[in-house]
Design an enzyme around this catalytic site. Structure first.
Site, mmCIF file in Angstrom:
data_model
loop_
_atom_site.group_PDB
_atom_site.id
_atom_site.type_symbol
_atom_site.label_atom_id
_atom_site.label_comp_id
_atom_site.label_asym_id
_atom_site.label_seq_id
_atom_site.Cartn_x
_atom_site.Cartn_y
_atom_site.Cartn_z
ATOM 1 N N CYS A 245 0.805 -1.216 0.000
ATOM 2 C CA CYS A 245 0.000 0.000 0.000
ATOM 3 C C CYS A 245 0.840 1.269 0.000
ATOM 4 O O CYS A 245 0.316 2.376 -0.016
ATOM 5 C CB CYS A 245 -0.956 -0.042 1.184
ATOM 6 N N HIS B 3 -2.713 8.112 5.747
ATOM 7 C CA HIS B 3 -2.890 6.751 5.230
ATOM 8 C C HIS B 3 -4.287 6.268 5.620
ATOM 9 O O HIS B 3 -5.013 5.742 4.793
ATOM 10 C CB HIS B 3 -1.804 5.827 5.789
ATOM 11 N N GLU C 227 -1.322 5.822 13.435
ATOM 12 C CA GLU C 227 -0.863 6.916 12.571
ATOM 13 C C GLU C 227 -1.147 8.264 13.222
ATOM 14 O O GLU C 227 -0.292 9.164 13.211
ATOM 15 C CB GLU C 227 -1.550 6.848 11.198
ATOM 16 N N LYS D 203 -9.517 7.960 1.888
ATOM 17 C CA LYS D 203 -9.988 6.574 1.740
ATOM 18 C C LYS D 203 -11.420 6.425 2.242
ATOM 19 O O LYS D 203 -12.096 5.457 1.901
ATOM 20 C CB LYS D 203 -9.070 5.608 2.492
ATOM 21 N N HIS E 265 -9.752 1.814 -0.290
ATOM 22 C CA HIS E 265 -8.300 1.665 -0.273
ATOM 23 C C HIS E 265 -7.832 1.057 -1.603
ATOM 24 O O HIS E 265 -8.099 -0.102 -1.888
ATOM 25 C CB HIS E 265 -7.904 0.768 0.900
ATOM 26 N N PHE F 280 1.841 -3.332 4.045
ATOM 27 C CA PHE F 280 2.194 -4.639 4.594
ATOM 28 C C PHE F 280 3.691 -4.854 4.420
ATOM 29 O O PHE F 280 4.282 -4.463 3.406
ATOM 30 C CB PHE F 280 1.440 -5.760 3.857
#
Lengths: 420, 79
Positions: free
Chosen positions: A170, A311, A322, A343, A348, A407
């Site tokens: 991502c 994010h 975050e 998002k 996403h 990830f």
């Protein structure tokens, strides 16, 4: 190092095909989510997604025939077609269509994807098992490889400079733009077509992310409420698809040809969590270090930031980690910064997320407006940072940062600034 | 054109995205119809599918034009 500016933008998103369609709808607080109706989801815990709206190309719909010959569409997965669309838009927007050998060789391509041709791999595995290897298409491999988005775009537009790709889950889109800018800064190219693309909305993609307990499962009958970053009822991310691609250009090169300049890429930071394959480190230190590195590169302090495109995927743990990292970064400057998660509207887009979100940051600078975090009814924590709930907000935006975390514990932050 | 010839032509038009009038017996897949080496592999697979027969690699290498394909399939088609 040479200065790098953004001179062209292209988007294919769940909110529409094109920068204008997407930006208008996101500022209006619209959502791209719907119940999945293109394949069977009855046995899947998560049944919602943010698909690119298909159509004849009018009213912001995506018509693949406008971007790729039908005979070639059959050979590739959608992530390549989305990239072809977004790249053409960006090059047209930049009015950069290299004709001379010198210009072609000075223009490169760096388009990444998190997963690439997932549905084509799944379908072909079934062909192999049921009908044997002689029935596997010769286009199986070239139509699924992640760097073939760059490959197809370079062939279509005759771009003979660096031909590169990124695969960092991502964080892909942000890394592509950051790395593309570095290639220009270091003199490997004068222009880079950079960004990310993704087409993960298929049964195996949904099943895989469901198994990792990453997707929202509690809003199958109210899809537009499912992506709700920072809200106390959030329960996972909503899968999106699409592409975001920018034209990056060396500043003097852009000035000399009278190109429209959207913003300058002034900062880029990267870091690793070294903690867990899917969970961010609880202390948020990876994100903090990537933002800090980007600020250092930009020669700015946190107090110089106006807008952060988070994010913020709408997962239980990720959002607050975050937020904590951003609060640590901003310190006393927290109350002057707006931070939203787009998002909430787009879902996403995995490997394309960082690219479309960098574009949102650039557009925030262009229009002095920040897009909202929709569905943020009840924040799960209190913060001095303006999370821009529900509706977009007019405000001065001269410096914007976009975060992407992936990830594998891979983090990237990109900072753009208004060019005056 | 034979019935098999018509079916060959339809597959070629579909796979190579060319004008039907260009798909004549003498047309070479690569030189006249813009196919690359991967396209020709896929064409042979499509012929196998449509006509229910196997086209071994050594036979496939001799199928260079629309007419070659029609001739081969008129002899070997099973469906």
């Amino acid at each position: 190092m040479r200065r790098v500016v953004v001179t062209g933008l292209g988007m294919v998103t769940p909110l529409g095909c094109g920068v204008d369609a997407t930006w208008t709808r996101i500022l209006a607080g619209q959502s791209g989510a719907k119940k999945i109706d293109t394949f069977d989801v009855s046995d899947l815990p998560s049944q919602v997604a943010c698909p690119v709206p298909r159509g004849d190309g009018s009213d912001g719909t995506f018509n693949a025939d406008q971007w790729m010959e039908p005979k070639d569409q059959r050979k590739v997965d959608d992530f390549i077609i989305f990239a072809m669309g977004a790249a053409k838009q960006a090059l047209d927007d930049a009015n950069w269509h290299p004709q001379t050998e010198e210009d072609k060789c000075a223009t490169g391509t760096l388009i990444g994807s998190g997963i690439g041709g997932l549905s084509g791999i799944a379908d072909t595995a079934i062909v192999l098992k049921e009908r044997g290897p002689r029935k596997v298409s010769p286009f199986f491999i070239p139509g699924r490889l992640i760097n073939l988005a760059s490959g197809y775009v370079s062939i279509e537009h005759g771009l003979k400079g660096p031909n590169h790709s990124v695969v960092t889950a991502c964080s892909t889109g942000a890394h592509a733009i950051g790395d593309g800018a570095r290639l220009i800064a270091l003199g490997d190219a004068d222009v880079m077509v950079a960004g990310g693309t993704e087409s993960p909305i298929c049964r195996i993609g949904m099943a895989g992310f469901c198994a990792a307990r990453a997707l929202s499962t509690g809003f199958n009958e109210t899809p537009q409420k499912a992506s709700r970053p920072y809200d106390k009822d959030r329960d996972g991310f909503v899968m999106g698809e699409g592409a975001g691609i920018v034209v990056l250009e060396e500043y003097e090169h852009a000035k000399k040809r009278g190109a429209k300049i959207y913003a300058e890429v002034i900062g880029y930071g990267l870091s690793g969590d070294a903690y867990h394959i899917t969970s961010p480190s609880p202390d948020g230190d990876g994100g903090f270090r990537s933002m800090s590195a980007a600020l250092k590169r930009a020669g700015l302090t946190a107090a110089d930031l106006d807008y952060i495109n988070a994010h913020g995927t709408s997962t239980q743990v990720g959002d607050e980690i975050e937020l904590g990292a951003v609060e640590r970064l901003l310190g006393n400057a927290a109350s002057k910064v707006s931070m939203s998660s787009t998002k909430s509207a787009t879902g996403h887009l995995l490997g394309a997320a960082g690219a479309i979100e960098a574009i949102f940051a650039i557009l925030a600078i262009r229009d002095n407006v920040v897009p909202p975090t929709i569905n943020l009814d009840n924040p799960s924590v209190q913060t001095a940072i303006d999370l821009v709930p529900h509706t977009s907000r007019k405000r001065d935006v001269n410096v914007a940062l976009s975060n992407s975390f992936g990830f594998g514990g891979t983090n990237a932050s990109v900072i753009v600034r208004r060019v005056t | 054109m034979s019935e098999i010839g018509e079916r060959v032509k339809k597959i070629v038009v579909e796979h190579l995205g060319v004008e039907p009038e260009k798909v004549v017996d003498s047309a070479s897949f690569i030189d006249d119809l813009g196919a690359d080496s991967l396209d020709t592999v896929e064409l042979v697979m499509a012929f196998e599918e449509e006509f229910g027969c196997e086209i071994p690699d050594d036979a496939a290498e001799t199928i260079l034009t629309v007419g070659d394909a029609t001739k081969f399939l008129e002899k070997n088609a099973k469906s």
